[in-house]
Design a protein around this motif. Structure first.
Motif, short mmCIF file in Angstrom:
data_model
loop_
_atom_site.label_atom_id
_atom_site.label_comp_id
_atom_site.label_asym_id
_atom_site.label_seq_id
_atom_site.Cartn_x
_atom_site.Cartn_y
_atom_site.Cartn_z
N ILE A 1 0.82 -1.21 0.00
CA ILE A 1 0.00 0.00 0.00
C ILE A 1 0.85 1.27 0.00
CG2 ILE A 1 -1.65 1.32 1.40
CD1 ILE A 1 -2.95 -1.28 2.21
N LEU A 2 2.07 1.19 0.53
CA LEU A 2 2.92 2.38 0.63
C LEU A 2 3.19 3.04 -0.73
CD1 LEU A 2 4.57 4.33 2.32
CD2 LEU A 2 6.46 2.69 2.29
N PRO A 3 3.53 2.29 -1.78
CA PRO A 3 3.73 2.95 -3.08
C PRO A 3 2.48 3.65 -3.62
CG PRO A 3 4.69 0.75 -3.09
CD PRO A 3 3.88 0.85 -1.83
N ILE A 4 1.31 3.09 -3.32
CA ILE A 4 0.06 3.71 -3.77
C ILE A 4 -0.14 5.05 -3.07
CG2 ILE A 4 -2.44 3.44 -3.95
CD1 ILE A 4 -2.01 0.40 -3.82
N LEU A 5 0.08 5.05 -1.75
CA LEU A 5 -0.05 6.29 -0.99
C LEU A 5 0.99 7.31 -1.42
CD1 LEU A 5 -0.61 4.71 2.54
CD2 LEU A 5 -2.34 5.89 1.17
N SER A 6 2.21 6.85 -1.68
CA SER A 6 3.28 7.74 -2.11
C SER A 6 2.94 8.41 -3.45
CB SER A 6 4.60 6.97 -2.24
OG SER A 6 5.00 6.44 -0.99
N SER A 7 2.35 7.63 -4.34
CA SER A 7 1.95 8.17 -5.64
C SER A 7 0.86 9.23 -5.49
CB SER A 7 1.45 7.04 -6.55
OG SER A 7 1.02 7.54 -7.79
N LEU A 8 -0.10 8.97 -4.61
CA LEU A 8 -1.15 9.96 -4.35
C LEU A 8 -0.55 11.25 -3.78
CD1 LEU A 8 -3.99 7.76 -2.79
CD2 LEU A 8 -3.96 8.80 -5.06
N LEU A 9 0.37 11.09 -2.84
CA LEU A 9 1.02 12.25 -2.24
C LEU A 9 1.78 13.05 -3.29
CD1 LEU A 9 2.00 13.99 0.09
CD2 LEU A 9 3.67 12.22 0.64
N ASP A 10 2.37 12.38 -4.23
CA ASP A 10 3.18 13.05 -5.26
C ASP A 10 2.35 13.70 -6.35
OD1 ASP A 10 5.91 13.27 -4.95
OD2 ASP A 10 6.35 11.26 -5.69
N THR A 11 1.27 13.04 -6.78
CA THR A 11 0.65 13.44 -8.04
C THR A 11 -0.83 13.76 -8.00
OG1 THR A 11 0.18 11.13 -8.66
CG2 THR A 11 2.34 12.02 -9.26
N ASP A 12 -1.54 13.45 -6.92
CA ASP A 12 -2.99 13.66 -6.94
C ASP A 12 -3.31 15.15 -7.08
OD1 ASP A 12 -5.48 11.66 -6.07
OD2 ASP A 12 -5.91 13.79 -5.80
N HIS A 13 -4.34 15.45 -7.86
CA HIS A 13 -4.69 16.86 -8.09
C HIS A 13 -5.44 17.47 -6.91
CE1 HIS A 13 -8.96 15.92 -8.76
NE2 HIS A 13 -8.56 14.87 -9.45
N SER A 14 -5.92 16.62 -6.00
CA SER A 14 -6.66 17.11 -4.83
C SER A 14 -5.71 17.31 -3.65
CB SER A 14 -7.76 16.12 -4.45
OG SER A 14 -8.27 16.40 -3.16
N VAL A 15 -5.69 18.49 -3.12
CA VAL A 15 -4.84 18.78 -1.96
C VAL A 15 -5.27 17.94 -0.76
CG1 VAL A 15 -4.16 20.55 -0.28
CG2 VAL A 15 -4.23 21.11 -2.70
N GLU A 16 -6.57 17.77 -0.58
CA GLU A 16 -7.07 16.99 0.55
C GLU A 16 -6.58 15.54 0.46
OE1 GLU A 16 -8.95 16.62 4.19
OE2 GLU A 16 -8.61 18.41 2.98
N VAL A 17 -6.59 14.98 -0.74
CA VAL A 17 -6.09 13.61 -0.92
C VAL A 17 -4.61 13.54 -0.56
CG1 VAL A 17 -5.62 11.79 -2.60
CG2 VAL A 17 -7.80 13.01 -2.67
N ARG A 18 -3.85 14.53 -0.99
CA ARG A 18 -2.40 14.53 -0.73
C ARG A 18 -2.13 14.65 0.77
NH1 ARG A 18 0.70 18.45 -4.81
NH2 ARG A 18 2.43 17.15 -4.08
N ILE A 19 -2.90 15.47 1.45
CA ILE A 19 -2.72 15.63 2.90
C ILE A 19 -3.02 14.32 3.63
CG2 ILE A 19 -3.67 16.76 4.95
CD1 ILE A 19 -4.05 19.28 3.19
N LYS A 20 -4.13 13.66 3.25
CA LYS A 20 -4.49 12.40 3.91
C LYS A 20 -3.51 11.29 3.54
CE LYS A 20 -8.14 13.95 6.02
NZ LYS A 20 -8.14 14.10 7.51
N ALA A 21 -2.98 11.33 2.32
CA ALA A 21 -1.97 10.34 1.92
C ALA A 21 -0.71 10.51 2.76
CB ALA A 21 -1.66 10.48 0.43
#
Length: 327
Positions: A153-173
């Motif tokens: 799961i860590l790589p999935i969360l890392s990808s969200l933190l790096d690239t997701d367009h939603s700031v809220e998603v990046r914060i929770k990641a």
């Protein structure tokens, strides 16, 4: 503890009080209620407590399964209605999985598999709620941390933190990455976690900067030897660059991190003297601006700026001449 009155009699808020109240309200008026307690063995008492606990746990598991069934529903023409139901189900989970045993059960019933699917949802409200649920489960929980790492799961969360367009998603990641790697430093380093956090701090979002700075400081406090790896990555240059931007609330955390980083670290002190940083003047300017704007609000940040001045630019405190000397 407060007691409850019933027909003039008080009952304690515990198992004994519950039994006493049941006995007092028995259909048999001749019942000797005192014998209920005199004859109850310790084994029987423990059995009752375990039975009550089992009932509660079973209720939580059933609730989690119900919420997961809702969250895992396929979307149809009533997309908005389904989305709302899923969001409500996540709220229900949030009230349950913050308990360590419930979090473990959540994984055992397949909750993590459903969360992985949700992390790739087209709806940001689902992605951030899934990341938040995982973050709560793994927080200070070795069992769930190990399970999440084994499920990659860590790589999935890392990808969200790096690239997701939603700031809220990046914060929770980031919240989830922090919780997942808090007791798993090797996994963090293997995932190039320092680079991940440095990139998060470049996102120009106050919350991301603050949370990343907090996580980095915690790791340095736990293991100061990480300073060498961060130094080679241009860490000081990154922090000074953030401070050159217009004043933000996150700057006090960046300054605090920089103070900790250079303390007892001659290489860092020397780096702070690079002319292009203009750090000495920057600190003077920041102190003056914060004092003028709101000295009470920025009290800690002002003190940290002054500490940084003393550490880096007070000649009496600089390292002795040698390979790390400041000239």
């Amino acid at each position: 503890m407060a007691n409850r009155e019933s027909d003039g009699r008080r009952y304690r808020h515990n198992l004994q009080g519950l039994l006493q109240m049941a006995a007092d309200n028995s259909d048999d008026p001749q019942a000797d209620t005192s014998s209920v307690f005199q004859e109850m063995s310790e084994e029987r008492r423990e059995w009752l407590q375990e039975a009550l606990s089992s009932i509660t746990e079973d209720t939580y598991v059933k609730s989690m399964m119900t919420h997961l069934q809702t969250i895992d529903k396929p979307e149809n023409d009533n997309g908005d209605d389904i989305l709302s139901e899923k969001e409500d189900a996540f709220e229900g989970l949030a009230d349950i999985v913050d308990n360590l045993d419930n979090a473990n059960d959540f994984h055992k019933i397949g909750g993590f598999h459903v969360m992985i699917k949700c992390l790739s949802s087209e709806h940001s409200s689902i992605r951030w709620r899934a990341a938040d649920t995982l973050a709560v489960c793994v927080q200070n929980n070795p069992y769930c941390q190990k399970a999440a790492l084994e499920m990659n799961i860590l790589p999935i969360l890392s990808s969200l933190l790096d690239t997701d367009h939603s700031v809220e998603v990046r914060i929770k990641a980031l919240f989830a990455v922090s919780g997942l790697t808090r007791l798993q430093e090797e996994a963090f380093l293997k995932a190039d976690g320092f680079s991940l956090l440095i990139r998060a701090m470049q996102a120009e979002n106050d919350k991301l900067i603050t949370k990343s700075a907090f996580m980095l400081r915690h790791m340095l406090v736990t293991n100061p030897s990480h300073k060498d790896a961060l130094f080679k990555m241009g860490f000081i240059e990154q922090l000074v660059g953030l401070l050159h931007a217009s004043q933000k609330s996150s700057h006090e955390h960046v300054i605090g991190l920089l103070v900790y980083f250079v303390t007892d670290y001659p290489q860092g002190i020397k780096e702070c003297h690079r002319p292009e940083f203009n750090l000495k003047e920057l600190l003077k300017t920041k102190i003056a601006a914060m004092k003028e704007e709101d000295p009470d609000r920025y009290e800690e940040a002002i003190l940290n700026c002054q500490k940084l001045q003393n550490i880096c630019f007070d000649k009496a405190r600089q390292p002795d001449a040698g390979s790390n000397s400041l000239r």
